[in-house]
Every structure is written in C-alpha cells, then in structure tokens.
Design a protein around this motif. Structure first.
Motif, PDB file in Angstrom:
ATOM      1  N   GLU A   7      13.104  89.694  79.379  1.00  0.00           N
ATOM      2  CA  GLU A   7      13.264  88.372  79.984  1.00  0.00           C
ATOM      3  C   GLU A   7      13.351  87.302  78.891  1.00  0.00           C
ATOM      4  N   ASN A   8      13.896  86.169  79.257  1.00  0.00           N
ATOM      5  CA  ASN A   8      13.930  85.047  78.325  1.00  0.00           C
ATOM      6  C   ASN A   8      12.501  84.569  78.075  1.00  0.00           C
ATOM      7  N   PRO A   9      12.008  84.658  76.832  1.00  0.00           N
ATOM      8  CA  PRO A   9      10.613  84.270  76.572  1.00  0.00           C
ATOM      9  C   PRO A   9      10.296  82.833  76.966  1.00  0.00           C
ATOM     10  N   SER A  10      11.292  81.974  76.943  1.00  0.00           N
ATOM     11  CA  SER A  10      11.052  80.577  77.317  1.00  0.00           C
ATOM     12  C   SER A  10      10.540  80.450  78.740  1.00  0.00           C
ATOM     13  N   PHE A  11      10.910  81.423  79.586  1.00  0.00           N
ATOM     14  CA  PHE A  11      10.501  81.383  80.983  1.00  0.00           C
ATOM     15  C   PHE A  11       9.331  82.313  81.279  1.00  0.00           C
ATOM     16  N   SER A  12       9.171  83.370  80.477  1.00  0.00           N
ATOM     17  CA  SER A  12       8.235  84.427  80.856  1.00  0.00           C
ATOM     18  C   SER A  12       6.980  84.502  79.992  1.00  0.00           C
ATOM     19  N   VAL A  13       6.964  83.812  78.846  1.00  0.00           N
ATOM     20  CA  VAL A  13       5.781  83.817  77.970  1.00  0.00           C
ATOM     21  C   VAL A  13       5.253  82.397  77.898  1.00  0.00           C
ATOM     22  N   ASN A  14       3.926  82.254  78.074  1.00  0.00           N
ATOM     23  CA  ASN A  14       3.399  80.878  78.138  1.00  0.00           C
ATOM     24  C   ASN A  14       3.550  80.174  76.790  1.00  0.00           C
ATOM     25  N   ASN A  15       3.640  78.871  76.871  1.00  0.00           N
ATOM     26  CA  ASN A  15       3.981  78.065  75.695  1.00  0.00           C
ATOM     27  C   ASN A  15       2.979  78.215  74.555  1.00  0.00           C
TER      28      ASN A  15
ATOM     29  N   LYS B 268      18.405  90.807  89.236  1.00  0.00           N
ATOM     30  CA  LYS B 268      18.425  89.593  90.049  1.00  0.00           C
ATOM     31  C   LYS B 268      17.268  88.666  89.728  1.00  0.00           C
ATOM     32  N   ASP B 269      16.204  89.202  89.141  1.00  0.00           N
ATOM     33  CA  ASP B 269      15.039  88.367  88.851  1.00  0.00           C
ATOM     34  C   ASP B 269      14.919  88.036  87.368  1.00  0.00           C
ATOM     35  N   GLY B 270      15.866  88.488  86.572  1.00  0.00           N
ATOM     36  CA  GLY B 270      15.729  88.308  85.142  1.00  0.00           C
ATOM     37  C   GLY B 270      16.713  87.319  84.554  1.00  0.00           C
ATOM     38  N   GLU B 271      16.810  87.349  83.226  1.00  0.00           N
ATOM     39  CA  GLU B 271      17.652  86.388  82.528  1.00  0.00           C
ATOM     40  C   GLU B 271      19.112  86.563  82.878  1.00  0.00           C
ATOM     41  N   GLN B 272      19.553  87.838  83.084  1.00  0.00           N
ATOM     42  CA  GLN B 272      20.965  88.058  83.356  1.00  0.00           C
ATOM     43  C   GLN B 272      21.387  87.376  84.654  1.00  0.00           C
ATOM     44  N   HIS B 273      20.452  87.268  85.577  1.00  0.00           N
ATOM     45  CA  HIS B 273      20.713  86.517  86.815  1.00  0.00           C
ATOM     46  C   HIS B 273      21.220  85.117  86.485  1.00  0.00           C
ATOM     47  N   TYR B 274      20.533  84.435  85.600  1.00  0.00           N
ATOM     48  CA  TYR B 274      20.918  83.073  85.229  1.00  0.00           C
ATOM     49  C   TYR B 274      22.176  83.061  84.370  1.00  0.00           C
ATOM     50  N   ASP B 275      22.325  84.070  83.511  1.00  0.00           N
ATOM     51  CA  ASP B 275      23.493  84.113  82.629  1.00  0.00           C
ATOM     52  C   ASP B 275      24.779  84.279  83.430  1.00  0.00           C
ATOM     53  N   ILE B 276      24.775  85.177  84.418  1.00  0.00           N
ATOM     54  CA  ILE B 276      25.997  85.452  85.165  1.00  0.00           C
ATOM     55  C   ILE B 276      26.316  84.320  86.127  1.00  0.00           C
ATOM     56  N   VAL B 277      25.294  83.725  86.734  1.00  0.00           N
ATOM     57  CA  VAL B 277      25.533  82.524  87.550  1.00  0.00           C
ATOM     58  C   VAL B 277      26.166  81.445  86.687  1.00  0.00           C
ATOM     59  N   SER B 278      25.624  81.261  85.487  1.00  0.00           N
ATOM     60  CA  SER B 278      26.161  80.260  84.573  1.00  0.00           C
ATOM     61  C   SER B 278      27.605  80.572  84.211  1.00  0.00           C
ATOM     62  N   ALA B 279      27.915  81.845  83.981  1.00  0.00           N
ATOM     63  CA  ALA B 279      29.279  82.236  83.639  1.00  0.00           C
ATOM     64  C   ALA B 279      30.240  81.933  84.783  1.00  0.00           C
ATOM     65  N   MET B 280      29.807  82.191  86.016  1.00  0.00           N
ATOM     66  CA  MET B 280      30.663  81.893  87.164  1.00  0.00           C
ATOM     67  C   MET B 280      30.928  80.395  87.281  1.00  0.00           C
ATOM     68  N   ILE B 281      29.879  79.606  87.158  1.00  0.00           N
ATOM     69  CA  ILE B 281      30.021  78.157  87.290  1.00  0.00           C
ATOM     70  C   ILE B 281      30.932  77.606  86.196  1.00  0.00           C
ATOM     71  N   LYS B 282      30.727  78.051  84.978  1.00  0.00           N
ATOM     72  CA  LYS B 282      31.554  77.562  83.866  1.00  0.00           C
ATOM     73  C   LYS B 282      33.005  77.990  84.027  1.00  0.00           C
ATOM     74  N   SER B 283      33.233  79.172  84.629  1.00  0.00           N
ATOM     75  CA  SER B 283      34.603  79.629  84.861  1.00  0.00           C
ATOM     76  C   SER B 283      35.292  78.766  85.908  1.00  0.00           C
ATOM     77  N   VAL B 284      34.568  78.398  86.973  1.00  0.00           N
ATOM     78  CA  VAL B 284      35.145  77.515  87.985  1.00  0.00           C
ATOM     79  C   VAL B 284      35.412  76.140  87.372  1.00  0.00           C
ATOM     80  N   ARG B 285      34.441  75.627  86.652  1.00  0.00           N
ATOM     81  CA  ARG B 285      34.593  74.318  86.005  1.00  0.00           C
ATOM     82  C   ARG B 285      35.783  74.326  85.048  1.00  0.00           C
ATOM     83  N   GLY B 286      35.998  75.463  84.393  1.00  0.00           N
ATOM     84  CA  GLY B 286      37.097  75.580  83.445  1.00  0.00           C
ATOM     85  C   GLY B 286      38.417  75.965  84.078  1.00  0.00           C
ATOM     86  N   SER B 287      38.470  75.975  85.424  1.00  0.00           N
ATOM     87  CA  SER B 287      39.712  76.243  86.168  1.00  0.00           C
ATOM     88  C   SER B 287      40.289  77.625  85.874  1.00  0.00           C
TER      89      SER B 287
END
Length: 429
Positions: free
Chosen positions: A136-144, A239-258
């Motif tokens: 997981e992304n340590p920024s989200f899963s390991v306390n500061n 679905k509960d890990g970092e790749q969940h956010y990475d792939i959502v981000s990739a989809m959004i950026k692809s739509v934004r980039g036409s």
C-alpha cells in the motif's frame, strides 16, 4: 522420466538471491551509486519502508540488507503478530550487543495504530532498525509519526526482459531444473500473467514443468502448457489498495486528455477487477463538471443519467452505459473554468466575511426597510433584455473576477451574449 521435485521447497524459494548483486531489477535502488547501495557501502542501515507490489523482492532485499551490514534479522508478519508478540521481539535485544537488530515487518500496513505506535520508541531510540514492507502507499497506510522516522523506497515491478532473466536463471541454476532438458518458449506469456511478479513467474514455470509429459524430452514450456496450468490470468487489481487510486486516476486523466481508447481501457481494467460500476459512474459525474463544465453542459446531464441507470440496472449491462458515457466525455470539448472559479471564490470566502450590501438584503419587515434593507435594489425583469447593471459584490470586492471564459465555442458564445447584454443596458441610477 519421473521428475524429482522438492515439494516442501518451492522454486521461488530455492531461487531467492543470496546477495544484493544477484537481485534482478530495482537498479534505481541497488545499482552503484543508488540509495540502498550507498547505505551498504557506508555500513549504515536506517529504518526504511519498502513499498511495492507483491513478489518483487521486498523480503529478500530486507534480509540481504541486514546481512550486508552484519546485523541480526527478525522477521514478523503483520497478519499474525499482535502487540504482545511485537513487544517480546523489541525487548529481546541483547544488552551487550552494540548492533541493533533489524526487525522486518511484512505487510506493515495491516498493523493498527496501537501496533505501529509500539514501534515508535524502539525506532526513535535506535534499539531496532525497522524495515517495513507494504503493498500500500505508505502515505495512507503508515501513521505519520512512524513514517517520519523512516526512509521510504519504492520498488518497481519487473519488466518483460527482467522476468525472462529470472526464468532463464532458474532453468540454468536451480538444483532441480538444471537436471532437466527444458525448452522455454513462453517467456512473454508468463511475464504477461505475472504482471511484474517474479514469484508468480517462477510458480508458473514450476507448475508447467511439473505437469508436462514426463516422457517428453526436452520439456517444451509453451503458451498452451502455461495457459492450461494457469487456467485464468488473475487480474492484478486491488480494490482497496493503491492500484485502485492509480487506475481511477489513469481513467480520469485519459478522459481529460481526450483519449477515448485509453479511457475505455482503464475503465475496463476496473470493471474486470470487480470495481463497483456505480463508483466509476460517480467519478464520471464529478469529471463531467470539473473537466468539461460549460464547454458542454450536456456532459453533466449524461453522466448523471448514467449514474442513475447504472444503479438501477447493475452489471454486466452497466458496462454498456459506462462505455457510452466515457467515450462521450473523452470526445467532448473541455473546460475547467467553472472549477477554477468556485475554487477561487471559496479561497477568498475563507478569508473575507464582508457584510451583504444593504440593497441586496431582504427587507421583510418595516423595521428592516427603515434600516435600509433592500433600498436601491433594481428589479432586472422590469427592463429590456431582463438586465439592469448594478453592484452585487461588497464594496471592497467590486471588480473581483472569479470566472474567466474559456476558449471553447459554448463559453465564447456566452461571453459574446454577456458583452452584447451590457452594451444594450440602460444607464444605471
């Protein structure tokens, strides 16, 4: 010819590298001059977090780092270690030893706050050197507090060439496989199924060799054989890990980039991986307003309709609706002018609390009207084109602009209309 396999020792375990130099991949961390290599050369090992996908060497690197600097190594798994067991390990340090042990914690993201807090004192005092491994992304899963005491290093999945090297080395060097005549034809297919995971690649190779015709020599490991033993390629999507956010981000950026093709691909990855269709639809509703906005107001209407349709219909048919809307959004004119405008307005609103001008206040009582509420307000509908120029901002903000017309056809048409409207307006009182 019977194949003699050590059933209790998998190939991936037998092929575990015995030194840092034997590790395939991770050159950005282990090559000459790279961060982890410099630490070893300086005989210094601070607490670190190794972040990366499964099967790419986090545990092996942790063991070899400890060995390279001559430190005792204790391995724990967050899946079966409680605070009690953790404290026993932390308290077991030999008081006569000048070297702090390396405590390796696999899947450290599964530790709760109390377990992570139990590590803080020992890490801060130097009683232990912590190496945590996480997918997981340590920024989200390991306390500061713990994260601030560790260096974080990202490990990368192995590419096709590196997976091929892993497989070739196993065939040449493994104590079992090197005794067999093996003709490997399925390097690319195994790499595709493994998704950069060396352990999975070795498991597939071992299973293919084990299930091959024992009378065949050489053993031909081709795509058909690997396909049979693999049965289905497990989609690598958490679905509960970092790749969940990475792939959502990739989809959004692809739509934004036409790019409708890329947008469809990333959305398909989510759907095949089991992402709820309504989650995807909600993201598209947000995108329709943020990235398309008034360049095409119909985009928001279509995205909202898709959300309601997906919720009422469900999968697998919902994929058709999502496919339509993602292509529509990707091929639509784009604008973030209203997104920028509301952000700018909210930023100012956080710092400014100017009173509402009297002429804009609602004089609902005699006392309010005597105090000037509503005085001087002009009703625009009483004038031609239903417009009358007057001030709507507080005096100290007059002239402030939040919204800037973007250079798309619809917003430029709106700008032209507003310019015409103002040119036709009566002189204000």
């Amino acid at each position: 010819m019977a194949l003699n396999f050590h059933a209790d020792t998998p190939l991936a375990q037998r092929m575990r590298p015995a030194s840092l130099d034997a590790i395939i991949g991770q050159a950005h961390l282990l090559a000459k001059g790279a961060p982890l290599r410099r630490l070893v050369e300086q005989n210094h090992l601070p607490s670190i977090i190794l972040h990366g996908e499964a099967g790419i060497g986090k545990t092996t690197i942790a063991m070899l780092l400890a060995d390279a600097v001559g430190r005792p190594f204790h391995a724990l798994s967050a899946l079966n270690t409680g605070v009690k067991q953790l404290r026993e390990v932390l308290d077991s340090k030999d008081s006569l030893s000048f070297e702090s042990p390396v405590v390796f914690i696999d899947e450290i993201h599964r530790f709760n706050k109390a377990q992570q807090d139990a590590l803080l004192g020992a890490v801060e005092s130097g009683d232990i050197t912590l190496i945590g491994a996480t997918t997981e992304n340590p920024s989200f899963s390991v306390n500061n507090a713990l994260l601030s005491r560790c260096q974080v290093y990202r490990l990368e999945p192995l590419d096709t060439e590196q997976i091929a090297t892993v497989l070739t080395r196993a065939i040449k060097e493994d104590t079992v496989l090197k005794t067999l005549a093996i003709y490997l034809q399925a390097q690319d297919f195994i790499s595709q199924l493994a998704h950069g995971d060396a352990r999975k690649a070795l498991n597939l190779l071992e299973l293919a060799v084990q299930t091959a015709d024992p009378q065949q020599s050489p053993i031909i490991v081709n795509d058909q054989l690997v396909g049979r033993v693999a049965q289905t390629a497990l989609v690598r999507y958490d679905k509960d890990g970092e790749q969940h956010y990475d792939i959502v981000s990739a989809m959004i950026k692809s739509v934004r980039g036409s790019d409708p093709d890329a947008a469809l691909y990333w959305m398909a990855r989510m759907l095949v991986g089991g992402e709820p269709a309504d989650f995807i639809a909600r993201r598209l509703v947000i995108l329709a307003s943020e990235d398309i906005g008034n360049a095409n107001p119909n985009a928001l209407l279509l995205a909202d309709a898709a959300l309601r349709s997906v919720q009422s219909i469900g999968m697998p048919e919902a994929r058709i609706i999502l496919g339509q809307v993602v292509v529509y959004l990707a091929t639509s004119a784009k604008s973030n002018s209203t997104y920028n405008a509301i952000n700018a307005a909210m930023s100012l609103a956080e710092k400014d609390a100017s009173p509402v001008p009297l002429h804009l206040r609602n004089g609902v009582s005699k006392l309010m009207r005597e105090q000037g509420y509503g005085k001087g307000y002009t009703y625009p509908h009483n004038y031609s084109n239903h417009y009358y120029p007057q001030t709507y901002l507080p005096d100290n903000l007059v002239g402030t602009r939040f919204y800037e017309y973007a250079d798309n056809q619809r917003e430029q048409h709106s700008k032209q209309f507003m310019d015409w409207l103002k040119s036709q307006a009566p002189t204000s009182k």
